[in-house]
Each structure stands twice: as structure tokens, then as C-alpha cells.
Scaffold this active site. Structure first.
Site, mmCIF file in Angstrom:
data_model
loop_
_atom_site.group_PDB
_atom_site.id
_atom_site.type_symbol
_atom_site.label_atom_id
_atom_site.label_comp_id
_atom_site.label_asym_id
_atom_site.label_seq_id
_atom_site.Cartn_x
_atom_site.Cartn_y
_atom_site.Cartn_z
ATOM 1 N N PRO A 18 5.256 5.680 -3.072
ATOM 2 C CA PRO A 18 5.220 7.115 -3.403
ATOM 3 C C PRO A 18 6.188 7.849 -2.498
ATOM 4 O O PRO A 18 6.174 7.645 -1.286
ATOM 5 C CB PRO A 18 3.770 7.499 -3.075
ATOM 6 C CG PRO A 18 3.325 6.507 -2.055
ATOM 7 C CD PRO A 18 4.059 5.235 -2.339
ATOM 8 N N ALA A 20 7.485 11.877 -2.109
ATOM 9 C CA ALA A 20 7.448 13.254 -2.600
ATOM 10 C C ALA A 20 8.865 13.723 -2.907
ATOM 11 O O ALA A 20 9.779 13.522 -2.097
ATOM 12 C CB ALA A 20 6.805 14.152 -1.548
ATOM 13 N N GLN A 72 -0.993 8.961 -6.730
ATOM 14 C CA GLN A 72 -1.461 9.106 -5.356
ATOM 15 C C GLN A 72 -2.012 10.506 -5.116
ATOM 16 O O GLN A 72 -1.349 11.498 -5.408
ATOM 17 C CB GLN A 72 -0.343 8.837 -4.354
ATOM 18 C CG GLN A 72 -0.922 8.775 -2.948
ATOM 19 C CD GLN A 72 0.123 8.729 -1.865
ATOM 20 O OE1 GLN A 72 0.921 9.643 -1.731
ATOM 21 N NE2 GLN A 72 0.094 7.666 -1.077
ATOM 22 N N CYS A 102 0.681 10.136 5.179
ATOM 23 C CA CYS A 102 1.734 11.148 5.285
ATOM 24 C C CYS A 102 1.712 11.789 6.670
ATOM 25 O O CYS A 102 0.691 12.333 7.094
ATOM 26 C CB CYS A 102 1.579 12.223 4.215
ATOM 27 S SG CYS A 102 2.921 13.408 4.314
ATOM 28 N N GLY A 203 7.763 -0.578 4.697
ATOM 29 C CA GLY A 203 8.568 -0.032 5.780
ATOM 30 C C GLY A 203 9.827 -0.849 6.011
ATOM 31 O O GLY A 203 9.762 -2.026 6.362
ATOM 32 N N GLY A 226 10.434 1.828 -0.650
ATOM 33 C CA GLY A 226 10.675 3.254 -0.822
ATOM 34 C C GLY A 226 12.156 3.575 -0.844
ATOM 35 O O GLY A 226 12.840 3.443 -1.852
ATOM 36 N N ARG A 227 12.680 3.956 0.335
ATOM 37 C CA ARG A 227 14.050 4.462 0.410
ATOM 38 C C ARG A 227 15.091 3.477 -0.092
ATOM 39 O O ARG A 227 16.130 3.897 -0.604
ATOM 40 C CB ARG A 227 14.348 4.893 1.854
ATOM 41 C CG ARG A 227 13.537 6.123 2.259
ATOM 42 C CD ARG A 227 13.515 6.304 3.771
ATOM 43 N NE ARG A 227 12.809 5.213 4.435
ATOM 44 C CZ ARG A 227 12.701 5.065 5.739
ATOM 45 N NH1 ARG A 227 13.270 5.941 6.543
ATOM 46 N NH2 ARG A 227 12.032 4.053 6.264
HETATM 47 C C1 LIG Z 1 11.261 11.592 1.192
HETATM 48 C C2 LIG Z 1 10.008 10.791 1.380
HETATM 49 C C3 LIG Z 1 8.838 11.200 0.784
HETATM 50 C C4 LIG Z 1 7.655 10.472 0.972
HETATM 51 N N1 LIG Z 1 6.509 10.859 0.335
HETATM 52 C C5 LIG Z 1 5.379 10.117 0.467
HETATM 53 C C6 LIG Z 1 4.207 10.440 -0.278
HETATM 54 O O1 LIG Z 1 4.178 11.391 -1.064
HETATM 55 N N2 LIG Z 1 3.105 9.665 -0.079
HETATM 56 C C7 LIG Z 1 3.097 8.593 0.784
HETATM 57 O O2 LIG Z 1 2.086 7.915 0.920
HETATM 58 N N3 LIG Z 1 4.203 8.249 1.465
HETATM 59 C C8 LIG Z 1 5.339 8.969 1.313
HETATM 60 N N4 LIG Z 1 6.475 8.575 1.957
HETATM 61 C C9 LIG Z 1 6.465 7.335 2.739
HETATM 62 C C10 LIG Z 1 6.916 6.156 1.871
HETATM 63 O O3 LIG Z 1 5.993 5.910 0.832
HETATM 64 C C11 LIG Z 1 7.061 4.878 2.718
HETATM 65 O O4 LIG Z 1 5.820 4.584 3.305
HETATM 66 C C12 LIG Z 1 8.099 5.014 3.825
HETATM 67 O O5 LIG Z 1 9.276 5.653 3.356
HETATM 68 C C13 LIG Z 1 8.470 3.647 4.398
HETATM 69 O O6 LIG Z 1 8.964 2.799 3.396
HETATM 70 P P1 LIG Z 1 10.554 2.561 3.175
HETATM 71 O O7 LIG Z 1 11.134 2.164 4.511
HETATM 72 O O8 LIG Z 1 10.639 1.467 2.156
HETATM 73 O O9 LIG Z 1 11.138 3.850 2.707
HETATM 74 C C14 LIG Z 1 7.650 9.296 1.792
HETATM 75 C C15 LIG Z 1 8.853 8.903 2.375
HETATM 76 C C16 LIG Z 1 10.033 9.617 2.189
HETATM 77 C C17 LIG Z 1 11.297 9.134 2.839
#
Ligand SMILES: Cc1cc2nc3c(=O)[nH]c(=O)nc-3n(C[C@H](O)[C@H](O)[C@H](O)COP(=O)(O)O)c2cc1C
Length: 327
Positions: A18, A20, A72, A102, A203, A226-227
Site C-alpha cells: 500500500p 498513499a 487497507q 504508517c 522493505g 513498494g517503491r
Molecule cells: C509514498 C509512500 C506511501 C506509503 N503509504 C503507505 C500506506 O498507505 N500504508 C502502509 O501501510 N504503508 C505505506 N507506505 C509504506 C510501504 O507500504 C512500504 O512498507 C515501504 O515503502 C517499504 O517498502 P519498499 O522499500 O518496498 O518501498 C508508504 C510508502 C511510501 C514511500
């Protein structure tokens, strides 16, 4: 209340995180089309959704006949969370995920998101209320703990499992780390050991190599991305192919990439309307152009364009190297 529906662990066990402002319906649709075990909506504020605040309900919109989408929910009040869960389950969510990760001050000051790690008894009441409210499986996404002195994810996970949560995703950082440093995949192993339900590692997973290392170090059952998927919605399918032998995605190039990005752009304008759509689209277009190595002038023209037809024409040049060479 009938018994919760059987939870089928996502196959492939590669999940879209997820995010946002990013994992909205147009982006989730694209990621699903390439292939993903489960895609998770942006966090939806439970009280605001139930009260029908403008712009909130759209975040939970799934689309007809769409199966593998989790919605979520975030919040600090068990009743709003339960009511929001009922509403999104009625509207087709396959899974309800509870946000306990979050780190944003706006969210933690409201004692929701990762702040729930500091008040586990309260968090449990909230989880129990959601589990009791819906038949669909309820999952939890959290972090390793609040800070290095409160690494309580294993304990919270054990209690959440006892309360009926069917899968737990751990972002391998504490709340106080925000996004700094490296995710600690090995530390996720303590949660894996604490529960029997599937655990998903999250992560800094950006390709098949990092996915394999995260799985090995954590012992987790799956990965959440995510990213890394920004600008490359096929990434989850690529990882599913490399690690689980699923069909390899066709990664669009040249004209096919232009078509895919233009389709995504039009979907965003359609979903949000032209004004908001233009603004939301710029993030995604920027990431696509990062991948394509678009030159600065063209990039600026795409990102400042206000006429959708003109932006669509510019995208062809911006993303197709043959066009760029010819220009
Ligand atoms: C811009 C942005 C928005 C995010 N929004 C949420 C969210 O709405 N809910 C949530 O549980 N995590 C949120 N996260 C966290 C991601 O779900 C994830 O846990 C985090 O980015 C680490 O994973 P990654 O390294 O693959 O990006 C957000 C992360 C980013 C960068």
C-alpha cells in the site's frame, strides 16, 4: 457472525505494498495485469470513509470482478474501523489489511498507524473489532517496533494471530527509522518464529536478488514490494517468474511502452477527472521517464503539460528511444 472465510495465501507470494497517493486503482490494475499475488490499496482513513469525506472512498474502490485486492484501513477507533471494514467488504475487498505501520506524524499523532505499536492492548481491541465485523480475511501490516527499545512486533504478531489475523507483513524498520538506513530482513525472522500464519517481508526489495535475500534472511513466506514498482509495474511479475517460476511478463519496450504509459495516463485522468488526474499522473510519468532516461527538456514539457492530447504526443517521444534518436 459466520466464521471468517478461508484465507488463501497469495500465489505468487509477491504483493504490491500500500502506498498513499500511488497504489490507486489505475496503478493496481496495471500491476495486476502483469501479475501479482495480491495488490493492496492506499491506506483508507476509516472514520473519514464512513463519513463519506470527499476523495476518501475512491481510495477503497476496487472495480468489478477484481479478485486479488486488499483494502487497507487506518484508524484508532474500533467502531469506525469495524464499520469501514464492513463497507469495503461489501464492496468487494478480498482482504482487509490493518495499517499499523504508517510513521507519518499526522497519522501517529492520531494514535493510529505505527503508534498502535505503543499501545498493543488498544491495537488488539481494534483488530478484534475488525475480525468480528467481516467474513473476509483480515491481515496486518506493521513495522519491527516503535524504536530500538520497543521491538515488539513478534509479541504484537502473536496476539494478532490469536485474534484471527491471517497474514502479517513486516516492514523491516522501526517507526522511528521512518525510511532511513536499510531494512533489517533478518529481524523479521523473529516474527516468523512467533506465529504460524504466513509472514511477508517488506522493505528495500527492488529485484529478484533482493527478494531472494530478504526471504533467506527472514524465513518469510513472501515478499511485498513498494517503491521498486514505481515506473515498472511489471516488477512483481518478474520476481514471481524468477523465484516461483510463474510466466515471465512481457516487459513493454518502444511503442508497447508508450502504449502502456499512455493507457495508464488516460486511466488516471478517467479515474480522477482531468484536474486532479494531471497532478497524480505526474509522479508516475516522472518515474517512467526516469526508467527511459528521457532528456531534461522533454521531461519538463511532459511534467508541465496541461493539455492531455499534447502530453500523450510528447510521451511517445519521451519514452521511445527510436523516436528520441530521430528527434
Ligand atoms: C509514498 C509512500 C506511501 C506509503 N503509504 C503507505 C500506506 O498507505 N500504508 C502502509 O501501510 N504503508 C505505506 N507506505 C509504506 C510501504 O507500504 C512500504 O512498507 C515501504 O515503502 C517499504 O517498502 P519498499 O522499500 O518496498 O518501498 C508508504 C510508502 C511510501 C514511500
Amino acid at each position: 457472525m459466520t466464521a471468517p472465510r478461508i484465507f488463501t495465501f497469495p500465489n505468487p507470494p509477491v504483493l504490491l505494498a500500500p502506498m498513499a497517493g500511488i497504489t490507486d486503482r489505475p496503478f493496481r490494475d496495471l500491476v495486476r495485469q502483469f501479475g501479482a499475488g495480491l495488490v493492496v490499496s492506499e491506506m483508507v482513513a476509516s472514520q473519514e470513509m464512513v463519513q463519506a469525506k470527499p476523495g476518501v472512498r475512491e481510495r477503497a474502490e476496487i472495480g468489478a470482478d477484481v479478485e486479488n485486492t486488499a483494502v487497507q484501513l487506518a484508524g484508532r477507533d474500533a467502531e469506525w474501523m469495524a464499520e469501514a471494514a464492513r463497507q469495503v467488504a461489501d464492496r468487494g475487498a478480498a482482504v482487509i489489511d490493518i495499517n499499523m505501520g504508517c510513521p507519518a506524524k499526522k497519522v501517529t499523532n492520531g494514535y493510529s498507524g505505527s503508534a498502535l505499536l505503543k499501545t498493543p492492548d488498544h491495537a488488539l481491541r481494534l483488530i478484534e473489532a475488525v475480525v468480528a465485523a467481516v467474513e473476509v480475511p483480515v491481515t496486518l501490516k506493521t513495522r519491527l517496533g516503535w524504536d530500538e527499545n520497543l521491538m515488539n512486533a513478534p509479541d504484537v504478531a502473536r496476539r494478532a494471530e490469536a485474534a484471527g489475523v491471517r497474514m502479517i507483513t513486516i516492514h523491516g524498520r522501526t517507526r522511528c527509522q521512518f525510511y532511513k538506513g536499510q531494512a533489517d530482513w533478518a529481524a523479521i525472522g523473529a516474527v516468523k518464529e512467533a506465529v504460524d500464519v504466513p509472514v511477508v517481508a517488506n522493505g528495500d526489495i527492488v529485484d529478484a536478488g533482493t527478494a531472494a535475500r530478504a526471504l533467506e534472511q527472514s524465513g518469510a513466506d513472501g515478499v511485498m514490494i513498494g517503491r521498486g514498482a514505481q515506473g515498472q509495474p511489471w516488477l512483481l511479475a518478474q520476481i514471481a517468474h524468477a523465484l516461483w517460476g510463474h510466466t515471465a511478463p512481457e516487459i513493454p519496450q518502444g511503442r508497447a511502452l508508450v502504449d502502456m504509459v499512455c493507457g495508464h495516463y488516460e486511466a488516471m485522468l478517467g479515474f480522477y477527472g482531468a484536474d486532479l488526474g494531471l497532478r497524480v499522473a505526474r509522479k508516475h510519468l516522472g518515474w517512467y521517464m526516469d526508467q527511459a532516461g528521457t532528456g531534461a527538456a522533454l521531461r519538463r514539457a511532459v511534467l508541465t503539460g496541461r493539455d492531455p492530447e499534447a502530453v500523450l504526443r510528447l510521451l511517445a517521444d519521451a519514452l521511445d528511444p527510436q523516436q528520441q534518436e530521430a528527434a
